[in-house]
Design a protein around this motif. Structure first.
Motif, mmCIF file in Angstrom:
data_model
loop_
_atom_site.group_PDB
_atom_site.id
_atom_site.type_symbol
_atom_site.label_atom_id
_atom_site.label_comp_id
_atom_site.label_asym_id
_atom_site.label_seq_id
_atom_site.Cartn_x
_atom_site.Cartn_y
_atom_site.Cartn_z
ATOM 1 N N PHE A 188 4.622 13.897 -0.942
ATOM 2 C CA PHE A 188 5.566 13.406 0.062
ATOM 3 C C PHE A 188 6.001 14.493 1.038
ATOM 4 C CE2 PHE A 188 6.951 9.731 -2.929
ATOM 5 C CZ PHE A 188 5.788 9.051 -2.588
ATOM 6 N N THR A 189 5.737 15.764 0.689
ATOM 7 C CA THR A 189 6.030 16.831 1.650
ATOM 8 C C THR A 189 4.787 17.189 2.471
ATOM 9 O OG1 THR A 189 5.526 18.538 0.035
ATOM 10 C CG2 THR A 189 7.826 17.872 0.200
ATOM 11 N N ARG B 43 5.322 6.976 6.097
ATOM 12 C CA ARG B 43 5.850 5.654 5.755
ATOM 13 C C ARG B 43 4.981 4.961 4.718
ATOM 14 N NH1 ARG B 43 8.076 3.301 11.538
ATOM 15 N NH2 ARG B 43 9.593 4.950 11.836
ATOM 16 N N LEU B 44 3.677 5.190 4.857
ATOM 17 C CA LEU B 44 2.726 4.505 3.968
ATOM 18 C C LEU B 44 2.937 4.885 2.496
ATOM 19 C CD1 LEU B 44 0.078 2.762 3.769
ATOM 20 C CD2 LEU B 44 -1.164 4.906 3.946
ATOM 21 N N LEU B 45 3.012 6.181 2.224
ATOM 22 C CA LEU B 45 3.051 6.624 0.825
ATOM 23 C C LEU B 45 4.326 6.171 0.089
ATOM 24 C CD1 LEU B 45 1.396 10.171 0.831
ATOM 25 C CD2 LEU B 45 0.342 7.934 0.686
ATOM 26 N N PRO B 46 5.533 6.374 0.672
ATOM 27 C CA PRO B 46 6.725 5.920 -0.056
ATOM 28 C C PRO B 46 6.715 4.410 -0.307
ATOM 29 C CG PRO B 46 7.356 7.331 1.767
ATOM 30 C CD PRO B 46 5.889 7.084 1.905
ATOM 31 N N LEU B 47 6.280 3.660 0.724
ATOM 32 C CA LEU B 47 6.302 2.202 0.546
ATOM 33 C C LEU B 47 5.227 1.752 -0.445
ATOM 34 C CD1 LEU B 47 8.240 0.189 1.809
ATOM 35 C CD2 LEU B 47 6.410 -0.558 3.294
ATOM 36 N N CYS B 48 4.084 2.450 -0.464
ATOM 37 C CA CYS B 48 3.050 2.153 -1.464
ATOM 38 C C CYS B 48 3.616 2.393 -2.865
ATOM 39 C CB CYS B 48 1.831 3.060 -1.267
ATOM 40 S SG CYS B 48 0.632 2.418 -0.135
ATOM 41 N N ALA B 49 4.335 3.513 -3.020
ATOM 42 C CA ALA B 49 4.878 3.853 -4.339
ATOM 43 C C ALA B 49 5.857 2.769 -4.814
ATOM 44 C CB ALA B 49 5.578 5.214 -4.283
ATOM 45 N N ILE B 50 6.765 2.376 -3.946
ATOM 46 C CA ILE B 50 7.799 1.412 -4.354
ATOM 47 C C ILE B 50 7.195 0.023 -4.574
ATOM 48 C CG2 ILE B 50 9.978 0.320 -3.678
ATOM 49 C CD1 ILE B 50 10.375 2.907 -1.902
ATOM 50 N N SER B 51 6.355 -0.424 -3.620
ATOM 51 C CA SER B 51 5.814 -1.769 -3.774
ATOM 52 C C SER B 51 4.778 -1.819 -4.895
ATOM 53 C CB SER B 51 5.252 -2.302 -2.465
ATOM 54 O OG SER B 51 4.471 -1.335 -1.856
ATOM 55 N N GLY B 52 4.002 -0.738 -5.086
ATOM 56 C CA GLY B 52 3.056 -0.693 -6.211
ATOM 57 C C GLY B 52 3.797 -0.787 -7.537
ATOM 58 N N VAL C 21 -2.516 -2.819 -2.884
ATOM 59 C CA VAL C 21 -1.180 -2.410 -2.417
ATOM 60 C C VAL C 21 -1.263 -1.608 -1.110
ATOM 61 C CG1 VAL C 21 0.922 -1.139 -2.997
ATOM 62 C CG2 VAL C 21 -0.191 -2.559 -4.722
ATOM 63 N N PRO C 22 -2.088 -0.537 -1.035
ATOM 64 C CA PRO C 22 -2.146 0.188 0.248
ATOM 65 C C PRO C 22 -2.600 -0.707 1.400
ATOM 66 C CG PRO C 22 -3.224 1.465 -1.455
ATOM 67 C CD PRO C 22 -2.927 0.129 -2.048
ATOM 68 N N HIS C 23 -3.529 -1.634 1.102
ATOM 69 C CA HIS C 23 -4.033 -2.496 2.167
ATOM 70 C C HIS C 23 -2.910 -3.329 2.789
ATOM 71 C CE1 HIS C 23 -6.893 -4.867 4.417
ATOM 72 N NE2 HIS C 23 -6.195 -5.925 4.047
ATOM 73 N N PHE C 24 -2.099 -3.945 1.931
ATOM 74 C CA PHE C 24 -1.017 -4.779 2.456
ATOM 75 C C PHE C 24 0.107 -3.936 3.068
ATOM 76 C CE2 PHE C 24 -3.019 -8.059 -0.170
ATOM 77 C CZ PHE C 24 -3.166 -9.012 0.822
ATOM 78 N N VAL C 25 0.368 -2.791 2.468
ATOM 79 C CA VAL C 25 1.431 -1.930 3.017
ATOM 80 C C VAL C 25 1.036 -1.421 4.411
ATOM 81 C CG1 VAL C 25 2.691 0.239 2.696
ATOM 82 C CG2 VAL C 25 2.386 -1.308 0.776
ATOM 83 N N ARG C 26 -0.263 -1.114 4.594
ATOM 84 C CA ARG C 26 -0.728 -0.664 5.916
ATOM 85 C C ARG C 26 -0.432 -1.706 6.986
ATOM 86 N NH1 ARG C 26 -4.149 3.837 5.500
ATOM 87 N NH2 ARG C 26 -4.942 4.044 3.396
ATOM 88 N N ARG C 27 -0.564 -2.970 6.598
ATOM 89 C CA ARG C 27 -0.299 -4.034 7.560
ATOM 90 C C ARG C 27 1.166 -4.055 7.990
ATOM 91 N NH1 ARG C 27 -3.589 -9.033 7.465
ATOM 92 N NH2 ARG C 27 -5.668 -8.263 7.132
ATOM 93 N N LEU C 28 2.029 -3.642 7.089
ATOM 94 C CA LEU C 28 3.462 -3.676 7.391
ATOM 95 C C LEU C 28 3.933 -2.403 8.097
ATOM 96 C CD1 LEU C 28 4.736 -5.095 3.975
ATOM 97 C CD2 LEU C 28 4.526 -6.339 6.111
ATOM 98 N N THR C 29 3.377 -1.255 7.693
ATOM 99 C CA THR C 29 3.922 0.024 8.193
ATOM 100 C C THR C 29 2.989 0.761 9.138
ATOM 101 O OG1 THR C 29 2.941 1.328 6.434
ATOM 102 C CG2 THR C 29 5.113 0.414 5.996
ATOM 103 N N GLY C 30 1.712 0.367 9.187
ATOM 104 C CA GLY C 30 0.738 1.186 9.915
ATOM 105 C C GLY C 30 0.207 2.259 8.976
ATOM 106 N N ASN C 31 -0.496 3.225 9.561
ATOM 107 C CA ASN C 31 -1.220 4.186 8.722
ATOM 108 C C ASN C 31 -0.559 5.547 8.582
ATOM 109 O OD1 ASN C 31 -3.759 2.712 8.024
ATOM 110 N ND2 ASN C 31 -3.727 2.464 10.236
ATOM 111 N N GLU C 32 0.611 5.729 9.165
ATOM 112 C CA GLU C 32 1.246 7.044 9.066
ATOM 113 C C GLU C 32 1.722 7.276 7.638
ATOM 114 O OE1 GLU C 32 4.163 7.205 12.148
ATOM 115 O OE2 GLU C 32 2.639 6.691 13.637
ATOM 116 N N SER C 33 1.254 8.370 7.074
ATOM 117 C CA SER C 33 1.482 8.611 5.651
ATOM 118 C C SER C 33 2.964 8.735 5.289
ATOM 119 C CB SER C 33 0.755 9.883 5.217
ATOM 120 O OG SER C 33 -0.595 9.770 5.529
#
Lengths: 340, 256
Positions: free
Chosen positions: A214-215, A283-292, A269-281
């Motif tokens: 995350f850093t 935003r992508l990584l935290p939301l992948c972690a929580i939704s996964g 999970v990453p596929h659907f999260v990308r649709r919501l947040t775009g590809n910037e890591s």
């Protein structure tokens, strides 16, 4: 709506949903608890059942069965989803995920060999899973670099590697009956036999990998720009790509060490999260972690409750959901060659 | 300023550059030309330390390239490579990544970085599609984004490998105006171009490459006076003075 506001709402909504699922997962089962009882027991008092004969049993079930199981499903979901997102970025292929390109199978082989050697829990199992997944990731990485393989070829190579690793693991299971007993749960994937002892080493590895990843979100984004562009703006791409592969392998390996071979989370999970947040890591990584985490926890709860008192291994439920979704992805982008 | 002295470079056993000597001066536009496979892109990569240099040395603003970290080099040279991945990010974010060399761990973009990226987008006239995904843009639009990214990097040297690819003729003319502006602001500009006429029009110096060597180097007038274009490409280039300045054209022989 502004991008930041939308992101904050999305993040907040996902956190609340995942927490709600976690509370439900702790409350629901053969013995049900009200939220007040749940927080009473977790807070140190026995809640409304205090003084009854059910109190000790309820507390035991909650603290030694449901709580480790819920934590395990949350951690496995978060780890596998983030691992999938990282692999997809580093390999520039949105169809990459730990279960499809053989990373989970490598971890599985590591655990199988570890069990065959007589080590059944603790850091040994986590390290074996990590080593197995790491070796697999390096094989795929070297294969893709040396052969200058297309994105499709990398996936197909991973599928082949998956088969080879599974075949080796199956051979060990056939030859060693003790491993075979352990292996059934492990191959399907599930949390029914999770204990704190199995969970703790992997949990520490997962949390450490999260802190580091995350850093490094901007670095991960820059890696996806391509080698020359990334080096042109000052990133030593080779070192960072290797670091990200190690972290992805660490996450997948740690999750597999206690959850077994859960498939498709790292893809869906990453596929659907990308649709919501775009590809910037960032935003992508935290939301992948929580939704996964929430998704696997939900699947585990459903698999526990639907056929109660019997239990469907969560890995089966994952495959039932993941298989069709994967096919949908392939069919949907067949014409556009989006993933080529 | 960039100085290349006796440089030999290549990929493994395949040596592409042989004893290359070359100087790009501050505030000047230096264009490298040459037929396909002559080593133009490899020379640019050698400047960036992207291919192993086996002999000689390269200095940027007096500092040896091989003694700099990648981040230090990225503060000196902005590089626009020839082949680029189409990243799954917005155009605005792409330009913002031009500020990456200036960040320290944990690398988070600052207000200043956003402001500089916005200025670079404004300069390239792409502010209106900052929110669009790179994959949604046309080739020409994407090229402008990459150029804006190089501008956001705020380096004394800008190196571009075929930057006019995908740009229509109107955009190419605007691009040449921008390049002139950059050189007037004392930046060292090095371009690889296939378009000889554009090279003659905008450059202060042209270096012609053949077989991994600098075959000839000089001002546009000196190059025009020589037979270099015929030697390299088999075409004759002529110049004519008009009210709008010197104009260049290819002279085609009649074919039967």
């Amino acid at each position: 709506m502004g991008s930041k506001k939308r992101w904050a709402m999305l993040l907040g909504g996902t956190i609340v949903t995942s927490l709600t699922i976690a509370v439900m997962s702790l409350c629901l089962g053969n013995i049900c608890f009200t939220p007040a009882e749940l927080f009473g027991i977790l807070g140190g008092s026995a809640g409304n059942r205090a003084g009854s004969g059910m109190a000790d049993m309820g507390k035991g079930i909650l603290l030694y069965a449901r709580l480790p199981r819920t934590i395990a499903s949350l951690l496995a979901g978060a780890a596998l989803a983030v691992s999938g997102a990282v692999l997809q970025n580093v390999l520039s292929n949105k169809l990459a995920s730990p279960s499809i390109i053989g990373v989970n199978a490598g971890a599985g082989l590591g655990v199988t060999l570890c069990c065959a050697a007589g080590v059944l829990s603790g850091y040994g199992v986590s390290c074996a899973a990590f080593a197995g997944s790491l070796i697999t990731v390096f094989i795929i990485f070297i294969f893709s670099c040396r052969t200058n393989a297309s994105k499709t070829t990398v996936i197909l190579g991973g599928v082949a590697l998956n088969s080879i690793l599974n075949a080796i693991a199956e051979s060990v299971t056939v030859l060693d009956t003790d491993v075979a007993m352990l292996s059934i749960d492990f191959r399907v994937g599930g949390f029914s036999s999770v204990s704190y002892q199995r969970l703790m080493p992997a949990a520490l590895l997962i949390l450490a990998a999260f802190v580091l990843l995350f850093t490094l979100c901007n670095e991960l984004d820059v890696v996806t720009l391509g080698d020359e562009t990334a080096q042109g703006i000052g990133l030593p791409v080779g070192k960072y790509r290797m670091l990200f592969l190690v972290l992805a392998a660490l996450l997948a390996g740690a999750a597999v060490s206690f959850a077994g071979l859960l498939g498709f989370i790292g893809l869906i999970v990453p596929h659907f999260v990308r649709r919501l947040t775009g590809n910037e890591s960032g935003r992508l990584l935290p939301l992948c972690a929580i939704s996964g985490a929430g998704f696997v926890n939900l699947c585990d709860m459903v698999s526990r409750l639907v056929f109660a008192p019997y239990e469907l291994p969560v890995g089966i439920l994952m495959s039932v959901i993941g298989g069709p979704v994967f096919l949908l992805l392939l069919v949907r982008y067949r014409g556009g060659h989006r993933y080529d | 300023m960039i100085e290349v002295k006796n440089v030999c470079a290549g990929y493994g056993r395949n040596q592409v550059l042989h004893d290359v000597n070359f100087v790009a001066e501050q505030g000047k536009i230096t264009v490298i030309i040459g037929s396909n496979g002559s080593g133009k892109s490899t020379l640019l990569k050698a400047l960036l330390g992207l291919v192993p240099v086996n002999g000689g040395n390269i200095t940027v603003e007096g500092a040896a390239v091989n003694e700099m970290t990648r981040a230090e080099l990225a503060k000196k040279i902005a590089y626009l490579p020839q082949g680029k991945n189409i990243a799954d990010i917005s155009a605005g974010r792409m330009v913002l990544h031009g500020r990456f060399p200036y960040l320290k761990y944990p690398r988070k973009y600052r207000e200043e970085d956003y402001r500089i990226a916005e200025e670079a987008m404004k300069q390239m006239g792409i502010s209106s599609f900052a929110g669009k995904q790179m994959a949604e843009l046309s080739g020409g639009m994407r090229q402008k984004v990459y150029i804006a990214m190089a501008l956001a990097q705020q380096t004394p040297v800008i190196v571009m490998d075929e930057p006019t690819t995908y740009l229509d003729i109107g955009q190419q003319l605007k691009f040449s105006g921008l390049i002139k502006q950059l050189s007037e602001s004392r930046k060292t500009v090095i371009l690889v171009l296939h378009d000889i006429l554009l090279a003659l029009k905008i450059s202060d110096k042209i270096a012609a490459m053949k077989d991994g060597k600098i075959f000839r180097c000089g001002t546009p007038e000196e190059m025009l006076a020589s037979d270099i274009f015929y030697t390299l490409y088999g075409v004759k280039v002529k110049a004519v003075q008009t009210d709008a300045g010197m104009q260049y054209y290819y002279e085609f022989a009649d074919t039967e």
